[in-house]
Design a protein around this motif. Sequence first.
Motif, short mmCIF file in Angstrom:
data_model
loop_
_atom_site.label_atom_id
_atom_site.label_comp_id
_atom_site.label_asym_id
_atom_site.label_seq_id
_atom_site.Cartn_x
_atom_site.Cartn_y
_atom_site.Cartn_z
N LEU A 106 30.37 8.23 -62.05
CA LEU A 106 30.42 8.92 -60.70
C LEU A 106 31.10 8.40 -59.79
O LEU A 106 30.72 7.31 -59.19
CB LEU A 106 28.78 9.35 -60.17
CG LEU A 106 28.82 10.42 -59.14
CD1 LEU A 106 29.38 11.77 -59.51
CD2 LEU A 106 27.38 10.50 -58.86
N LEU A 125 32.86 13.45 -61.92
CA LEU A 125 31.95 13.03 -62.75
C LEU A 125 32.80 12.57 -63.98
O LEU A 125 33.49 13.67 -64.47
CB LEU A 125 30.79 13.92 -63.11
CG LEU A 125 30.01 13.61 -64.37
CD1 LEU A 125 29.03 12.23 -64.06
CD2 LEU A 125 28.80 14.85 -64.60
N LEU A 150 24.65 14.97 -58.84
CA LEU A 150 24.53 14.73 -60.55
C LEU A 150 23.84 16.31 -60.63
O LEU A 150 24.06 16.79 -61.63
CB LEU A 150 23.87 13.83 -61.05
CG LEU A 150 24.72 12.59 -60.79
CD1 LEU A 150 23.77 11.34 -61.30
CD2 LEU A 150 25.97 12.74 -61.72
#
Length: 984
Positions: A106, A125, A150
Amino acid sequence: LMKSFYSSSVSEDLGCRRGEFSRKHYGSVELLISSDADGAIQRAGRFRVENGSSGENTDCAPGTWHRTDVHLENPEYHTRWYFKYFLGKVHQNYIGTDVEKNPFFLSVVLSDQNKQRIPQYHSILWRKTGTQKICLPYSPTKTLSVKSILSAMSLDKFEKSPREIFHPEIQKDLLVLEEQEGSVNFKFGVLYAKDGQLTDDEMFSNETGSESFQRFLHLLGDTITLKGWSGYRGGLDTKNDTTGTCSIYTVFQGHEIMFHVSTMLPYSRENKQQVERKRHIGNDIVTIIFQEGEESSPAFKPSMIRSHFTHIFALVRYNKQNDSYRLKIFSEESVPLFGPPLPSPPVFTNHQEFRDFVLVKLINGEKATLETPTFSQKRQRTLDMLIRSLYQDMMPDLHKGNNMLNRRSFSDVLPESPKSTRKKEEARQAEFVRLGQALKLKTTVKGDTTANLATTSFCKKEPWESQSFCSNFPHEVVCADSWGQSLLVSTDAGILLIDDGQPSVQVFDKTLQMKQMNVLEALDLLIARTDKGKDSRILVFRLSGVQKDIETKKMIRSKYDCRENKLERTKGCHLYAINTHHGSELRIVVAIRNKLLLVTKKYNSHNTLTSTSLLSSPESPVEEFQYIREICLSDPPVVMTLVDGPTGDNDNMICVAYRHQFDLVSESTGESYRLHHVETNRVNFVAAIDVYEDGEAGLLLCYNYVCQYRKVYPFSGGSPLVQPSACDFHFSWNQVPSAVVCAFPYVLAFTTDSIEIRLVVNGNLVHTAVVPELQLVASRSDIYFKATAAVSGSSDSSSKEMSSKSSPQTPTACKKAEFLLPSLEGEIPCKNLYKIPLSNLVGRSIERPLKSPLAPKVITTTTSSGITSLPVMHSLSLSRMEIKEIASRTRKELLGLLDEPIAKTESGQKLKKVSRRQSDPKQGAVRSSSSDRIISSSFEGYSESHHLSTSSDPDTSANREESSPSSYPFQLISLYDEDIIDLK
């Protein structure tokens, strides 16, 4: 008033048709069989054949294509985020594994790399299935954690929590991961075929080409000597001349392109199969076939070429009689749809336009081919291998001591720590930035990125460019809808009618609070949902009555003057929806908690647009509506859309969104059927847009970052068929939209600070415009939005230098105007209203919208030299289509090709020809005698107070302050600096 109603049918019909689209514009799949001279079948294959819409009706019917906007899809300056936003800047990188033990990376950066200096979080990502990119708004009061980012990417559970990577060398590895998305440079094959040649052996054996083929090659690019060539070589030998001595090369919108030309590759008299030529052209994803001969001659078929690698063929024919090119595209069946669609007919008389169209089509085609299973599976395996290898290299370093879970907020560049630790962190960040900048420079010099990621768009008016509608609008907008050229707006100060360049008129006072509204000019109706909670109601008004009050300046209506306009049974409603295509009746579905109330208005004599019917209509239209039925749902709907059935007879449907699902509800029976289930924990429903592909209903389901297209088939045995279809597709926005608008061929997402523009048929990104403090206001016809701009008239343009590798045949790339954000101390921020004309987006009409209910202020044009009169608005802000109309009628005069280049405008002032130089009408451009560059003539620069561009690039093309007074509506910029013709 009668003219207003007559014109409204054009505008309203255009608004209804914006959801009409057809994949037929992108060709149809056919089984193509090739045979030899004796008629024996050699090969067969299934290809999508694009040949324009020449067989379709040429009237302005829904689905008929009349012009094509040429755009690169998923352009690198919008998609290569790591290179553009991260590399060479302080950012954070994390490593972790998901519940299936697959590693991921990430990357997060807080960037204000846009003209408005609006800070935004860009997040990438990296997973084996590909990269996912999202943009999150920055808030100085709200912290942002790794987990929340996330979670926004639908990754909520981990096998190992993410840990920060501090080593600066990680930037090299992440850049390699981004390069797996595909090359920014391209190699295309060019195969010359004589008339009557039916096999690839015959085509590859042509030692030389014709004169017309040589002119075509000169149009594509420049002839370069391979030996010692330092630019992109496309697999050709630049040291020993083993692949020929010369080739064709060009730079197009920042992309280097090398052409593998069959007649320039080594020729062997002994080898009939010409293996050396096939080795290059046969391994190109895209190949151009230049075929000699008449249209009646045997046509080329892709099955004539023996190649498992080439997926797209572009067939080009030249017509000497009218000096034109005809184009036909063959795409292997598995290649996703890509644009631009061919015009109808696919004949190009302007050679420069043909070149631009072909190059954009081929670049988009190669990108689309990389999404086929043949290439995507290989890319996924490569990406998985790289990520796992990088994960194994990183984990030992993390276990040595830097293995703590970093929980600090991204809002803080440096964590709170002792002074010695801060110094060490500052030194690490300095080294991190230094390495990133060096890597960025090396990548640019090597040619592995576009020539200039920030300056690869042309100086041309784009369909989505906006015009200033109302400056310094001080009120909060609740809802609005267009009424002719005006805008009816519900604000905190009441209901206002706003027209461009005129004072606003109050229609209702602030006691009446409208939360939703629809202005239906053709039906002489205003529908609104007012108040909130238990007091909420649906009100219906006659537009003619409202307009009469405005014209006679009667007392402004209040909430208490509207008792007779309330629809029965609608008390306590929180949502309503109407059918887009009104057909034989207007349908309204009102949501009152978990109940749906179906109300219709049948067409009758009062709806015939005659003066008699308007005068005889009762003041309140409430009695014309009738209650049909009530439908109960399990939960209150958040989003609601009406879908027209194929017959309109008991097969209409309602799409509702609640909980974690979209359902279809039958209007006739009340039965509901599951359309789509959302798997994420949190759902933010945005919209369900009804679109109609060749007359068949479909839905764009928008929630979170996702936009899902689902085909809705007719009822069969009492239930709609909603099983998955090959026509279904989905794509992801880069930012969570607050509203989505469909205007074929585009679909626009409005967020808090950007407009993201994609194509409806494939979801590919076309453009992203950063717009400060953005709010969509209305979108039924023209699109209106509210945004912040600087009061001071600062220049919105700056020049950018081009790459040294630009080709003489490549038009100079430049920047367009961006939205401005107050940056100087002492500036007072204000909110303005802007308009994007729907006719510019859908491209089917050059007519102005219907007249305003306010007193129209139209300046009648009085022109000479055969220029047809066109109405000009009081604000002197002309639409893009009108400018093109004027340009096409006066091109020869404006370029000085005739002896009488003088024309009068509406103000009686003459158009003055400043100077005259050489012109090249075949190229559709003017060539400067002192330079080899060709710059296409284009209209530039609306008045700063009446035009606003929505380009997303951080800088703009040219400072117009010296050459154009701000009072001028636009200019024609020719190729040389002093040749400026002002149209006042």
